[in-house]
Design a protein around this motif. Structure first.
Motif, PDB file in Angstrom:
ATOM      1  N   GLY A 147       0.835  -1.188   0.000  1.00 34.61           N
ATOM      2  CA  GLY A 147       0.000   0.000   0.000  1.00 34.61           C
ATOM      3  C   GLY A 147       0.873   1.241   0.000  1.00 34.61           C
ATOM      4  O   GLY A 147       2.051   1.194   0.356  1.00 34.61           O
ATOM      5  N   ASN A 206       0.882   5.329   1.301  1.00 36.62           N
ATOM      6  CA  ASN A 206       0.214   6.276   2.189  1.00 36.62           C
ATOM      7  C   ASN A 206       0.191   7.652   1.549  1.00 36.62           C
ATOM      8  O   ASN A 206       1.234   8.193   1.173  1.00 36.62           O
ATOM      9  N   SER A 220      -1.131  11.661   2.024  1.00 40.17           N
ATOM     10  CA  SER A 220      -1.533  12.635   3.038  1.00 40.17           C
ATOM     11  C   SER A 220      -2.119  13.872   2.387  1.00 40.17           C
ATOM     12  O   SER A 220      -1.652  14.312   1.327  1.00 40.17           O
ATOM     13  N   SER A 229      -4.949  11.295   6.188  1.00 39.42           N
ATOM     14  CA  SER A 229      -4.145  10.383   5.363  1.00 39.42           C
ATOM     15  C   SER A 229      -4.937   9.120   5.088  1.00 39.42           C
ATOM     16  O   SER A 229      -5.883   8.785   5.816  1.00 39.42           O
ATOM     17  N   ILE A 230      -4.543   8.445   4.029  1.00 40.28           N
ATOM     18  CA  ILE A 230      -5.188   7.196   3.644  1.00 40.28           C
ATOM     19  C   ILE A 230      -4.134   6.282   3.038  1.00 40.28           C
ATOM     20  O   ILE A 230      -3.198   6.756   2.365  1.00 40.28           O
ATOM     21  N   THR A 231      -4.251   4.995   3.289  1.00 43.17           N
ATOM     22  CA  THR A 231      -3.355   4.016   2.680  1.00 43.17           C
ATOM     23  C   THR A 231      -4.130   3.270   1.605  1.00 43.17           C
ATOM     24  O   THR A 231      -5.153   2.643   1.895  1.00 43.17           O
ATOM     25  N   ALA A 260       1.591  -0.249   4.178  1.00 45.70           N
ATOM     26  CA  ALA A 260       2.351   0.788   3.493  1.00 45.70           C
ATOM     27  C   ALA A 260       3.804   0.345   3.381  1.00 45.70           C
ATOM     28  O   ALA A 260       4.409  -0.140   4.345  1.00 45.70           O
TER      29      ALA A 260
END
Length: 221
Positions: free
Chosen positions: A164, A166, A168, A174-176, A200
Motif C-alpha cells: 500500500g 500512504n 496525506s 491520510s489514507i493508505t 504501506a
C-alpha cells in the motif's frame, strides 16, 4: 462494455494494463496476472466463530469473472496464496467458478498459504509451479532480496506483502491505498482479495508507484 479504466504501462518492451481490480493484463501473453486472492479466508474465520459477510468471496470470484469476460485472456496467472488455508466450503465456489472457464489456462505459482494438496488443483486442470519464467518476467510469490535479484533469471513479478501507499492531505488526513510497486528489477502486486488488508511500503525514489482507487489506477509522482 468496459468495466473499468485501465492504465497502460510499458515495462521492458512489454505492454501492461494496470487495472483498478488490482490485476495486470499482459497484452503480449494475453495473460491476467493476480496475486493473493486468499479464497477460503472468509470460511476459515467463520469456522472460528468470527462474523464475516458470507458473500465476500463470491464477490471476488465475480470480479475475476468480469475480468475474464472483458479481456478474454488465454492465461490466468495467480502469484501465490490463491486459497487461504485448508480446504473448506469455499472450495466448492471455486470449483463452480472454474467450470465456467474450462478452456482457460490457469497457472498457480505456489505461495506460503497454498497448502491444499496438489491433486485437488490438478483435478481442476490448474498448473502448479514454485516459480515460472515467462521472458522477460519471472513469476514468484515472495519478493526477492536485493542480492537475490542480481542473479534472478528475469524481472520479478510477485505478491505476498499486500503493498500500500500512504497519501496525506493538507488537513493532516491520510489514507493508505493498495498499490503496484515497480522497482528496477522487481514489481510487487497488490492483493486481489477484498479480505486481505494492506501494508504501506517503503519505496526507493527510482520506484514507480501506482495507487489503486475505486475505478482507476493513478501514478504517484
Amino acid at each position: 462494455m468496459m468495466i473499468s479504466a485501465a492504465t497502460p504501462f510499458i515495462l521492458l518492451g512489454q505492454n501492461l494494463l494496470l487495472l483498478p481490480q488490482k490485476a495486470i493484463y499482459w497484452k503480449e501473453q494475453k495473460a491476467l496476472i493476480i496475486a493473493d486472492v486468499h479464497l477460503g479466508k472468509v470460511g476459515h474465520f467463520r469456522k472460528a466463530g468470527i462474523a464475516i459477510p458470507r458473500d465476500m468471496e463470491q464477490s471476488d470470484l465475480a470480479t475475476l469473472s468480469d475480468l475474464v469476460h472483458e479481456y478474454q485472456p488465454q492465461k490466468l496467472l495467480f502469484l501465490g496464496d490463491l486459497f487461504h488455508s485448508d480446504m473448506n466450503n469455499d472450495w466448492d465456489w471455486f470449483i463452480l467458478w472454474r467450470s465456467q472457464f474450462p478452456s482457460l489456462q490457469i497457472i498457480l505459482v505456489r505461495g506460503n498459504h497454498d497448502i491444499i494438496p496438489d491433486k485437488h488443483y490438478q483435478q481442476l486442470n490448474i498448473e502448479l509451479h514454485d516459480e515460472l519464467l515467462l521472458h522477460p518476467f519471472l513469476m514468484q510469490h515472495h519478493p526477492l532480496a536485493d542480492e537475490q535479484l542480481q542473479n534472478a533469471e528475469g524481472y520479478v513479478f510477485c505478491g505476498h506483502i499486500h503493498p500500500g501507499v500512504n497519501l496525506s492531505g493538507r488537513g493532516r488526513q491520510s489514507i493508505t491505498l493498495p498499490c503496484f510497486a515497480f522497482g528496477s528489477k522487481q514489481a510487487v502486486l497488490p492483493s486481489f482479495g477484498q479480505f486481505t488488508g494492506k501494508v504501506a511500503i517503503r519505496n526507493q525514489k527510482t520506484d514507480r508507484i501506482f495507487a489503486v482507487l475505486k475505478d482507476k489506477v493513478m501514478a504517484i509522482e
